[in-house]
Scaffold this motif. Structure first.
Motif, PDB file in Angstrom:
ATOM      1  N   THR A  69      -0.805 -77.721 -47.133  1.00  0.00           N
ATOM      2  CA  THR A  69      -1.024 -76.745 -46.059  1.00  0.00           C
ATOM      3  C   THR A  69       0.291 -76.325 -45.426  1.00  0.00           C
ATOM      4  N   ARG A  72       2.742 -74.493 -48.419  1.00  0.00           N
ATOM      5  CA  ARG A  72       2.333 -73.180 -48.910  1.00  0.00           C
ATOM      6  C   ARG A  72       2.524 -72.084 -47.861  1.00  0.00           C
ATOM      7  N   GLN A  73       2.497 -72.456 -46.578  1.00  0.00           N
ATOM      8  CA  GLN A  73       2.627 -71.440 -45.520  1.00  0.00           C
ATOM      9  C   GLN A  73       3.948 -71.541 -44.760  1.00  0.00           C
ATOM     10  N   ASN A  74       4.721 -72.590 -45.105  1.00  0.00           N
ATOM     11  CA  ASN A  74       6.029 -72.798 -44.472  1.00  0.00           C
ATOM     12  C   ASN A  74       5.906 -72.831 -42.950  1.00  0.00           C
ATOM     13  N   LYS A  75       4.831 -73.465 -42.465  1.00  0.00           N
ATOM     14  CA  LYS A  75       4.608 -73.581 -41.027  1.00  0.00           C
ATOM     15  C   LYS A  75       4.093 -74.977 -40.722  1.00  0.00           C
ATOM     16  N   SER A  82      -4.049 -69.387 -40.198  1.00  0.00           N
ATOM     17  CA  SER A  82      -3.675 -70.522 -41.044  1.00  0.00           C
ATOM     18  C   SER A  82      -4.794 -70.854 -42.021  1.00  0.00           C
ATOM     19  N   LYS A  83      -4.388 -71.196 -43.234  1.00  0.00           N
ATOM     20  CA  LYS A  83      -5.334 -71.648 -44.253  1.00  0.00           C
ATOM     21  C   LYS A  83      -5.153 -73.150 -44.450  1.00  0.00           C
ATOM     22  N   TYR A  85      -5.413 -76.086 -46.903  1.00  0.00           N
ATOM     23  CA  TYR A  85      -5.437 -76.286 -48.345  1.00  0.00           C
ATOM     24  C   TYR A  85      -5.840 -77.717 -48.705  1.00  0.00           C
ATOM     25  N   VAL A  91      -8.099 -73.302 -51.044  1.00  0.00           N
ATOM     26  CA  VAL A  91      -8.298 -73.068 -49.613  1.00  0.00           C
ATOM     27  C   VAL A  91      -9.658 -73.618 -49.214  1.00  0.00           C
ATOM     28  N   THR A  94     -10.309 -71.311 -43.295  1.00  0.00           N
ATOM     29  CA  THR A  94      -9.342 -70.408 -42.686  1.00  0.00           C
ATOM     30  C   THR A  94      -9.592 -70.369 -41.188  1.00  0.00           C
TER      31      THR A  94
END
Length: 224
Positions: A69, A72-75, A82-83, A85, A91, A94
């Protein structure tokens, strides 16, 4: 859940409530949320920490992955858009609405051992989120049907919890950023088993030393 509230969250739909429950502080909560259903967690009194795990409801070996998670979102924090994972790269949910602003992905769940190290001998009980998870895995019929045990507890999400990360990579359990009535809302992208420990921690300032109930809602909707 009223239609008006659903419309406010961006869903132009008629809603059918399938779950509307209160989970007391220190208690676990387990439910299956089906693909397409909406799942909302409400922080009723503010600054509570809601430790949460998600699993594929048909195969618990697929479960929420903090690593996937974040990477993949670099957060590091979760919020609207936000997803979530799985460890298989799928996924699971969401986040479609969030009035809190951000949610922790790295703080993990408190355990009796970590509580003792962190707080020492306090007058308050040391019941922990890991204890709640283990209780649910041992007693919930769905968890038993999926043959789940303590080996099935990965790193969890801490909804509403504030865990700032320093530039050096250190963690600090700080005062909460949530407030009474704040909520986070998710759409299930597969059938998911939700496992919650509503944090019982009396020694952590994140909930002002006052763990409180949360409200949990699940509903179906159909386009008008």
């Amino acid at each position: 859940m009223s239609i008006q509230n659903v419309v406010k969250s961006g869903l132009e739909s008629a809603a059918v409530t399938v779950v509307d429950e209160i989970c007391l502080a220190g208690e676990p909560w387990v439910k299956v949320v089906k693909k397409g259903q909406i799942f909302r967690i409400i922080d009723l009194e503010g600054n509570q920490a809601v430790d949460t795990l998600f699993y594929n409801a048909k195969d618990a070996s697929e479960r929420y992955s903090a690593t996937d998670t974040i990477r993949r979102q670099n957060k590091l924090y979760l919020t609207t858009g936000s997803k979530l994972y799985s460890n298989l790269g799928n996924v699971m949910l969401t986040i479609i609405a969030d009035t809190c602003g951000r949610h922790d992905t790295v703080g993990g769940a408190c355990a009796a051992e970590s509580n003792m190290v962190r707080y020492g001998l306090k007058k308050f009980p040391m019941h922990s989120c890991r204890d709640s998870f283990l209780h649910a895995l041992a007693h919930d019929p769905v968890c038993q049907q999926l043959n789940m045990s303590k080996r099935d507890i990965p790193s969890n999400i801490n909804f509403f919890m504030n865990v700032p990360v320093s530039e050096e990579g250190g963690l600090d359990f700080a005062d909460g950023v949530s407030a009474s009535g704040k909520h986070v809302e998710m759409r299930a992208e597969m059938d998911v088993l939700v496992l919650i420990s509503n944090c019982p921690q009396l020694n952590n300032p994140c909930n002002a030393y006052n763990p409180t109930p949360i409200r949990l809602l699940v509903w179906d909707y159909s386009e008008l």
